[in-house]
Each structure stands twice: as C-alpha cells, then as structure tokens.
Design a protein around this motif. Sequence first.
Motif, PDB file in Angstrom:
ATOM      1  N   ASP A 197     -66.528 -49.181 -84.306  1.00 39.40           N
ATOM      2  CA  ASP A 197     -65.320 -48.471 -84.680  1.00 39.40           C
ATOM      3  C   ASP A 197     -64.114 -49.190 -84.070  1.00 39.40           C
ATOM      4  N   PRO A 198     -63.133 -49.574 -84.895  1.00 40.18           N
ATOM      5  CA  PRO A 198     -61.953 -50.266 -84.365  1.00 40.18           C
ATOM      6  C   PRO A 198     -61.259 -49.495 -83.233  1.00 40.18           C
ATOM      7  N   LYS A 199     -61.354 -48.165 -83.257  1.00 42.78           N
ATOM      8  CA  LYS A 199     -60.754 -47.356 -82.200  1.00 42.78           C
ATOM      9  C   LYS A 199     -61.426 -47.626 -80.854  1.00 42.78           C
ATOM     10  N   LEU A 200     -62.702 -48.009 -80.880  1.00 35.04           N
ATOM     11  CA  LEU A 200     -63.456 -48.237 -79.646  1.00 35.04           C
ATOM     12  C   LEU A 200     -63.220 -49.630 -79.057  1.00 35.04           C
ATOM     13  N   LYS A 201     -62.772 -50.568 -79.866  1.00 35.12           N
ATOM     14  CA  LYS A 201     -62.615 -51.950 -79.384  1.00 35.12           C
ATOM     15  C   LYS A 201     -61.658 -52.088 -78.195  1.00 35.12           C
ATOM     16  N   PRO A 202     -60.510 -51.395 -78.161  1.00 35.75           N
ATOM     17  CA  PRO A 202     -59.649 -51.531 -76.975  1.00 35.75           C
ATOM     18  C   PRO A 202     -60.304 -51.006 -75.694  1.00 35.75           C
ATOM     19  N   ILE A 203     -61.134 -49.971 -75.826  1.00 33.65           N
ATOM     20  CA  ILE A 203     -61.849 -49.475 -74.643  1.00 33.65           C
ATOM     21  C   ILE A 203     -62.851 -50.521 -74.176  1.00 33.65           C
ATOM     22  N   MET A 204     -63.555 -51.131 -75.114  1.00 36.59           N
ATOM     23  CA  MET A 204     -64.535 -52.153 -74.739  1.00 36.59           C
ATOM     24  C   MET A 204     -63.839 -53.377 -74.132  1.00 36.59           C
ATOM     25  N   ALA A 205     -62.694 -53.740 -74.685  1.00 39.08           N
ATOM     26  CA  ALA A 205     -61.935 -54.865 -74.112  1.00 39.08           C
ATOM     27  C   ALA A 205     -61.472 -54.505 -72.697  1.00 39.08           C
ATOM     28  N   TYR A 206     -61.092 -53.252 -72.497  1.00 37.02           N
ATOM     29  CA  TYR A 206     -60.647 -52.786 -71.181  1.00 37.02           C
ATOM     30  C   TYR A 206     -61.784 -52.891 -70.165  1.00 37.02           C
ATOM     31  N   VAL A 207     -62.972 -52.384 -70.526  1.00 40.77           N
ATOM     32  CA  VAL A 207     -64.081 -52.418 -69.565  1.00 40.77           C
ATOM     33  C   VAL A 207     -64.590 -53.837 -69.342  1.00 40.77           C
ATOM     34  N   GLU A 208     -64.442 -54.685 -70.355  1.00 41.96           N
ATOM     35  CA  GLU A 208     -64.814 -56.093 -70.166  1.00 41.96           C
ATOM     36  C   GLU A 208     -63.899 -56.745 -69.127  1.00 41.96           C
ATOM     37  N   LYS A 209     -62.601 -56.531 -69.284  1.00 37.40           N
ATOM     38  CA  LYS A 209     -61.650 -57.108 -68.331  1.00 37.40           C
ATOM     39  C   LYS A 209     -61.831 -56.497 -66.945  1.00 37.40           C
ATOM     40  N   LEU A 210     -62.060 -55.184 -66.898  1.00 38.09           N
ATOM     41  CA  LEU A 210     -62.277 -54.516 -65.619  1.00 38.09           C
ATOM     42  C   LEU A 210     -63.525 -55.049 -64.920  1.00 38.09           C
ATOM     43  N   THR A 211     -64.528 -55.408 -65.682  1.00 40.59           N
ATOM     44  CA  THR A 211     -65.761 -55.963 -65.116  1.00 40.59           C
ATOM     45  C   THR A 211     -65.545 -57.379 -64.596  1.00 40.59           C
ATOM     46  N   HIS A 212     -64.870 -58.201 -65.387  1.00 42.67           N
ATOM     47  CA  HIS A 212     -64.713 -59.615 -65.022  1.00 42.67           C
ATOM     48  C   HIS A 212     -63.539 -59.896 -64.083  1.00 42.67           C
ATOM     49  N   THR A 213     -62.415 -59.230 -64.319  1.00 38.34           N
ATOM     50  CA  THR A 213     -61.201 -59.533 -63.543  1.00 38.34           C
ATOM     51  C   THR A 213     -60.449 -58.240 -63.207  1.00 38.34           C
ATOM     52  N   PRO A 214     -61.011 -57.409 -62.358  1.00 38.21           N
ATOM     53  CA  PRO A 214     -60.412 -56.087 -62.116  1.00 38.21           C
ATOM     54  C   PRO A 214     -58.999 -56.112 -61.548  1.00 38.21           C
ATOM     55  N   THR A 215     -58.637 -57.141 -60.821  1.00 41.72           N
ATOM     56  CA  THR A 215     -57.287 -57.174 -60.246  1.00 41.72           C
ATOM     57  C   THR A 215     -56.238 -57.594 -61.268  1.00 41.72           C
ATOM     58  N   ARG A 216     -56.653 -57.925 -62.462  1.00 41.76           N
ATOM     59  CA  ARG A 216     -55.711 -58.379 -63.495  1.00 41.76           C
ATOM     60  C   ARG A 216     -55.457 -57.335 -64.576  1.00 41.76           C
ATOM     61  N   MET A 217     -55.832 -56.086 -64.325  1.00 40.47           N
ATOM     62  CA  MET A 217     -55.558 -55.033 -65.298  1.00 40.47           C
ATOM     63  C   MET A 217     -54.048 -54.834 -65.394  1.00 40.47           C
ATOM     64  N   THR A 218     -53.580 -54.589 -66.619  1.00 42.16           N
ATOM     65  CA  THR A 218     -52.144 -54.420 -66.846  1.00 42.16           C
ATOM     66  C   THR A 218     -51.872 -53.140 -67.643  1.00 42.16           C
ATOM     67  N   GLU A 219     -50.593 -52.766 -67.665  1.00 40.07           N
ATOM     68  CA  GLU A 219     -50.200 -51.622 -68.488  1.00 40.07           C
ATOM     69  C   GLU A 219     -50.513 -51.889 -69.954  1.00 40.07           C
ATOM     70  N   ALA A 220     -50.401 -53.116 -70.378  1.00 42.26           N
ATOM     71  CA  ALA A 220     -50.698 -53.462 -71.773  1.00 42.26           C
ATOM     72  C   ALA A 220     -52.162 -53.175 -72.108  1.00 42.26           C
ATOM     73  N   ASP A 221     -53.060 -53.385 -71.143  1.00 41.91           N
ATOM     74  CA  ASP A 221     -54.479 -53.085 -71.376  1.00 41.91           C
ATOM     75  C   ASP A 221     -54.666 -51.596 -71.635  1.00 41.91           C
ATOM     76  N   ALA A 222     -54.023 -50.769 -70.815  1.00 39.63           N
ATOM     77  CA  ALA A 222     -54.113 -49.315 -70.994  1.00 39.63           C
ATOM     78  C   ALA A 222     -53.383 -48.883 -72.269  1.00 39.63           C
ATOM     79  N   ASP A 223     -52.218 -49.469 -72.528  1.00 40.36           N
ATOM     80  CA  ASP A 223     -51.456 -49.109 -73.728  1.00 40.36           C
ATOM     81  C   ASP A 223     -52.253 -49.351 -75.001  1.00 40.36           C
ATOM     82  N   ALA A 224     -53.050 -50.416 -75.034  1.00 44.18           N
ATOM     83  CA  ALA A 224     -53.873 -50.700 -76.219  1.00 44.18           C
ATOM     84  C   ALA A 224     -54.868 -49.556 -76.458  1.00 44.18           C
ATOM     85  N   VAL A 225     -55.404 -49.015 -75.374  1.00 44.55           N
ATOM     86  CA  VAL A 225     -56.343 -47.892 -75.483  1.00 44.55           C
ATOM     87  C   VAL A 225     -55.605 -46.655 -75.998  1.00 44.55           C
TER      88      VAL A 225
END
Length: 189
Positions: A94-122
Amino acid sequence: MKRLFPSLPVDATLGSVYRAFPAKLSPLSEYQNQLMRGESELAIAERELIAAYVSGLNACAFCHGAHKIHARAFGIDISIMEAMMDDLSSASIDPKLKPIMAYVEKLTHTPTRMTEADADAVYQAGWSEAALFDAVQVCGLFNMMNRILEGTGINEYHLDPSTADPKMLEELRSETCYSDFGKANGLTD
C-alpha cells in the motif's frame, strides 16, 4: 547457531533464551503483546510486516523468518516481503505504508539522522502521530530482539515461512500469542 552461550542448547531458539533468563525477560512478552496485538491505527498485519522488514534489514534470520510467518498469518504474501527486501520503493505494498517503512528503515540504519521531513512524509500519507509512534516502537522492539538473538548466537530459523501449517498460523492470530509464548517458555507476569 554460534555457541556464544554454552548453556543454551545447540538448537536454541528464542524460547531457549526466555527459559535461560526469565527474571530479566518476563516484562518483555507482555509489552510485545500490547504493542503487536493491542489497539493501533496500524493493523496487526502492518505491525508484523514492520517486524519482518526491520529484522530483514538487520539480517536477523531468526526474527525475519519468524515474523514473515506472523505477517503471513495476517494475509501478507511472502513474495511482497521478499520484494520489500530487494527494493522497498518498487514493492507492491500500500503506497500509504511506504513512508512508514522508509521511516523504520532509516531509523534502523541511521537513527541520529531522522528529520522532520521523514515524519512529515508519514503524516502526509495520512498517518497520525500515534501510528508513527507505534511504528517507532515496533522498530525499536525488533532492533532490540534482533540483537538479543544475534548476541546469544541464535542466527538461524529452521521453518520455511511459505509452508507454515494452518494450525500454527491460527495460533499466531491469537490476541495473546506473544504473552502465551512467553508463558510457555518460563516467563511469568
């Protein structure tokens, strides 16, 4: 299995770890149950898909295999999970789920690089803060579980997710499957 903890059996599983260290792990199964089976804007299938995806990103064979079966129990096709591991952007989810998956991918690999843009996409995909927080919790839980399993030497999963029998799938659909698994393996409330 790597023999990092000689007290664990050669064919150790998560249940073996629970039985070996129940005092520290007892609160965990109840938390797992609330997070993975409790009320959430994210469907149980979506939460299990996050668990399988995060575990795959971490190359934790045990959790990745186990949660592919959990996700399958809630109707997620194995081929979709495999496609996500190959290329999230082209996977048939579901395209609606892709931003959440991208968020958890980034959180898993580079947690200190989370941005407002990552949350805004969700949020722009229509999810609430509560949904994002549940996704963050699932991501955090499975990053921890992956490290518990890998750290104790449990790096194999011996069931083929595509051939799990109907009885097992039904048990995984239980509202208390996580706490039931903990109790069956020596954890108490």
